[in-house]
Design a protein around this motif. Sequence first.
Motif, PDB file in Angstrom:
ATOM      1  N   LEU A 177       1.082  -1.136   0.208  1.00 24.58           N
ATOM      2  CA  LEU A 177      -0.355   0.122   0.591  1.00 24.58           C
ATOM      3  C   LEU A 177       1.243   1.409   0.242  1.00 24.58           C
ATOM      4  CD1 LEU A 177      -2.831  -0.960   2.929  1.00 24.58           C
ATOM      5  CD2 LEU A 177      -3.243  -1.103   0.028  1.00 24.58           C
ATOM      6  N   LYS A 178       2.170   1.017   0.165  1.00 15.15           N
ATOM      7  CA  LYS A 178       3.260   2.225   0.106  1.00 15.15           C
ATOM      8  C   LYS A 178       2.725   2.794  -0.742  1.00 15.15           C
ATOM      9  CE  LYS A 178       6.336   0.863   3.776  1.00 15.15           C
ATOM     10  NZ  LYS A 178       8.259   0.387   2.997  1.00 15.15           N
ATOM     11  N   LYS A 179       2.973   2.697  -2.046  1.00 16.07           N
ATOM     12  CA  LYS A 179       2.887   3.819  -3.351  1.00 16.07           C
ATOM     13  C   LYS A 179       1.158   4.211  -3.675  1.00 16.07           C
ATOM     14  CE  LYS A 179       1.816  -0.228  -6.074  1.00 16.07           C
ATOM     15  NZ  LYS A 179       2.286  -1.201  -7.943  1.00 16.07           N
ATOM     16  N   TYR A 180       0.239   3.532  -2.545  1.00 17.37           N
ATOM     17  CA  TYR A 180      -1.184   4.242  -2.801  1.00 17.37           C
ATOM     18  C   TYR A 180      -0.849   5.290  -2.091  1.00 17.37           C
ATOM     19  CZ  TYR A 180      -1.814   0.315  -5.466  1.00 17.37           C
ATOM     20  OH  TYR A 180      -2.063  -0.756  -6.884  1.00 17.37           O
ATOM     21  N   LYS A 181       0.160   6.244  -1.334  1.00 18.24           N
ATOM     22  CA  LYS A 181      -0.440   6.743   0.226  1.00 18.24           C
ATOM     23  C   LYS A 181      -0.598   8.203  -0.396  1.00 18.24           C
ATOM     24  CE  LYS A 181       3.336   8.535   2.138  1.00 18.24           C
ATOM     25  NZ  LYS A 181       3.506   9.950   2.404  1.00 18.24           N
ATOM     26  N   ILE A 213      -7.476   2.175  -3.376  1.00 15.26           N
ATOM     27  CA  ILE A 213      -6.481   0.879  -3.126  1.00 15.26           C
ATOM     28  C   ILE A 213      -7.027   0.073  -3.333  1.00 15.26           C
ATOM     29  CG2 ILE A 213      -5.553   1.801  -0.938  1.00 15.26           C
ATOM     30  CD1 ILE A 213      -6.825   0.339  -0.086  1.00 15.26           C
ATOM     31  N   PRO A 214      -6.169  -1.280  -3.992  1.00 13.23           N
ATOM     32  CA  PRO A 214      -6.453  -2.463  -4.627  1.00 13.23           C
ATOM     33  C   PRO A 214      -7.767  -2.778  -3.749  1.00 13.23           C
ATOM     34  CG  PRO A 214      -3.775  -2.302  -5.063  1.00 13.23           C
ATOM     35  CD  PRO A 214      -4.706  -1.210  -4.433  1.00 13.23           C
ATOM     36  N   SER A 215      -8.298  -3.718  -4.796  1.00 11.31           N
ATOM     37  CA  SER A 215      -9.005  -4.654  -3.126  1.00 11.31           C
ATOM     38  C   SER A 215      -8.302  -6.221  -3.821  1.00 11.31           C
ATOM     39  CB  SER A 215     -10.754  -4.740  -4.563  1.00 11.31           C
ATOM     40  OG  SER A 215     -11.551  -5.905  -3.574  1.00 11.31           O
ATOM     41  N   TYR A 216      -8.400  -7.346  -2.470  1.00 17.05           N
ATOM     42  CA  TYR A 216      -8.197  -8.009  -2.426  1.00 17.05           C
ATOM     43  C   TYR A 216      -9.292  -9.279  -3.109  1.00 17.05           C
ATOM     44  CZ  TYR A 216      -4.069  -7.014  -0.988  1.00 17.05           C
ATOM     45  OH  TYR A 216      -2.762  -5.404  -1.234  1.00 17.05           O
ATOM     46  N   ARG A 217      -9.918  -8.754  -3.486  1.00 19.52           N
ATOM     47  CA  ARG A 217     -11.323  -9.811  -4.186  1.00 19.52           C
ATOM     48  C   ARG A 217     -11.113 -10.683  -5.520  1.00 19.52           C
ATOM     49  NH1 ARG A 217     -16.326  -6.753  -1.496  1.00 19.52           N
ATOM     50  NH2 ARG A 217     -15.750  -6.644   0.655  1.00 19.52           N
ATOM     51  N   GLN A 226      -9.173  -9.817  -9.407  1.00 19.57           N
ATOM     52  CA  GLN A 226      -8.180  -7.603 -10.790  1.00 19.57           C
ATOM     53  C   GLN A 226      -9.575  -7.060 -10.591  1.00 19.57           C
ATOM     54  OE1 GLN A 226      -6.035 -10.822 -12.590  1.00 19.57           O
ATOM     55  NE2 GLN A 226      -4.294 -10.726 -11.600  1.00 19.57           N
ATOM     56  N   LYS A 227      -8.700  -5.529 -10.877  1.00 22.21           N
ATOM     57  CA  LYS A 227      -9.195  -4.485 -11.472  1.00 22.21           C
ATOM     58  C   LYS A 227      -9.531  -3.844 -10.471  1.00 22.21           C
ATOM     59  CE  LYS A 227      -8.005  -5.516 -16.667  1.00 22.21           C
ATOM     60  NZ  LYS A 227      -8.157  -5.938 -18.062  1.00 22.21           N
ATOM     61  N   GLU A 228     -10.386  -4.883  -9.223  1.00 24.63           N
ATOM     62  CA  GLU A 228     -11.451  -4.243  -8.423  1.00 24.63           C
ATOM     63  C   GLU A 228     -10.320  -3.004  -7.592  1.00 24.63           C
ATOM     64  OE1 GLU A 228     -15.357  -6.618  -7.885  1.00 24.63           O
ATOM     65  OE2 GLU A 228     -13.712  -6.471  -6.217  1.00 24.63           O
ATOM     66  N   LEU A 229     -11.037  -1.651  -6.434  1.00 20.74           N
ATOM     67  CA  LEU A 229     -10.627  -0.989  -6.386  1.00 20.74           C
ATOM     68  C   LEU A 229     -11.540  -0.994  -5.299  1.00 20.74           C
ATOM     69  CD1 LEU A 229      -9.176   1.368  -9.370  1.00 20.74           C
ATOM     70  CD2 LEU A 229      -7.904   0.074  -7.664  1.00 20.74           C
ATOM     71  N   VAL A 230     -10.590  -0.062  -4.333  1.00 22.87           N
ATOM     72  CA  VAL A 230     -11.829   0.246  -3.454  1.00 22.87           C
ATOM     73  C   VAL A 230     -11.292   1.480  -3.144  1.00 22.87           C
ATOM     74  CG1 VAL A 230     -12.437  -0.633  -0.257  1.00 22.87           C
ATOM     75  CG2 VAL A 230     -11.262  -2.028  -2.042  1.00 22.87           C
ATOM     76  N   CYS A 231     -12.685   2.768  -2.384  1.00 19.72           N
ATOM     77  CA  CYS A 231     -12.077   4.083  -2.800  1.00 19.72           C
ATOM     78  C   CYS A 231     -13.259   4.605  -1.180  1.00 19.72           C
ATOM     79  CB  CYS A 231     -13.629   4.790  -3.664  1.00 19.72           C
ATOM     80  SG  CYS A 231     -13.872   6.375  -3.539  1.00 19.72           S
ATOM     81  N   PHE A 232     -11.424   5.086  -0.288  1.00 19.62           N
ATOM     82  CA  PHE A 232     -12.141   5.407   0.619  1.00 19.62           C
ATOM     83  C   PHE A 232     -12.298   6.760   0.664  1.00 19.62           C
ATOM     84  CE2 PHE A 232     -10.195   1.848   1.767  1.00 19.62           C
ATOM     85  CZ  PHE A 232     -11.224   1.201   2.319  1.00 19.62           C
ATOM     86  N   PRO A 233     -13.004   8.331   0.927  1.00 21.51           N
ATOM     87  CA  PRO A 233     -12.853   9.238   1.289  1.00 21.51           C
ATOM     88  C   PRO A 233     -12.535   9.960   2.050  1.00 21.51           C
ATOM     89  CG  PRO A 233     -15.118   8.779   1.476  1.00 21.51           C
ATOM     90  CD  PRO A 233     -14.511   7.630   1.353  1.00 21.51           C
ATOM     91  N   LEU A 234     -11.405  10.739   1.911  1.00 23.13           N
ATOM     92  CA  LEU A 234     -10.573  11.321   3.066  1.00 23.13           C
ATOM     93  C   LEU A 234     -11.721  12.526   3.718  1.00 23.13           C
ATOM     94  CD1 LEU A 234      -7.152  12.540   1.472  1.00 23.13           C
ATOM     95  CD2 LEU A 234      -8.059  10.118   2.296  1.00 23.13           C
ATOM     96  N   VAL A 235     -11.897  11.517   6.253  1.00 23.07           N
ATOM     97  CA  VAL A 235     -12.366  12.132   6.845  1.00 23.07           C
ATOM     98  C   VAL A 235     -12.232  13.348   6.327  1.00 23.07           C
ATOM     99  CG1 VAL A 235     -13.278  12.211   8.719  1.00 23.07           C
ATOM    100  CG2 VAL A 235     -12.892  10.193   7.352  1.00 23.07           C
TER     101      VAL A 235
END
Length: 306
Positions: free
Chosen positions: A11-15, A287-291, A293-302
Amino acid sequence: MFLISERLELLKKYKPLEFNRKPRTLAELARWKATEFRTFLVYVGPVVLENIVNLAVYEHFLLLYCAITIFLSSRHISVVGINIPSKFLDVFITHSVKIYGAEFFVHNVHALCHLEEEVKAYGPLDEISSFPFENYLGHLKRLVRSPVNPAAQIYRRIKEKSNITEAVSLLQQNVPQHFGQHTIGPVMSELNICKKVVFGNFTFCTKNHSSADSYFISTDHKVVQVENIITNSENCTILIGKEFMDYSDYYNYPFESSCLDIFIIRSLDNVNQFWPINKILAKCLVIPSYRKQKELVCFPLVHSLC
């Protein structure tokens, strides 16, 4: 433990720029800073732990995760209500003894049942957080140039900086600041183009400049990848980007993740669209989902939620 550490390492490169520290492995857990625990709890924990820990443990963590995330944001509180996160914490506290044993039920765990009272009295947790004070200690430390009279040095440096008028400071906070003029990417004719824009307490970049800082969720709840940043003749900032087309809830317990604008996203559109900066709801961590391939998970920065 190895799988969790491996995911944290990836996850480092997605920071995004707003995160002070990159994720570290569990081998360094004893040296984690408070901000690293916060990042794990408020953002990456659900993805990192999924399908590794026992389901009961995972869902127990989601109770705490959802409750704290809601209490951090005035927008989440207004949308979800203040009673729901309190109910999540009540279940979390009750189940913690069953899952981890009576020794887990320490003072800090008990204190969770009082969070609703604190939020009602003082506002969202982000507004009464001690993180700004802790972060400012680093700023004060950098003002000290020698071991002689450190307090006097700090006072003089702060006094020098306070000569900048409050009006200028306010202007800088509320007017987008643009960086990195360039000539690539989709644009409209005769407009100023840049790679990065700083607005208030968050920063957006084009995907080519910094992929981790190129995602936002719009006021109509669409996740967008930024391809270019422009200003028009009236000095209005416009982001050019592509929407994701396919959305689903990342989790359904203790309620649907879409209630917090957290989604699994797929299928990036190939058509560029335009968003003025006032149509942005929040910057996103993607960040990538581990479910699959090609799925991403999106979190709004609070802290960037408008």
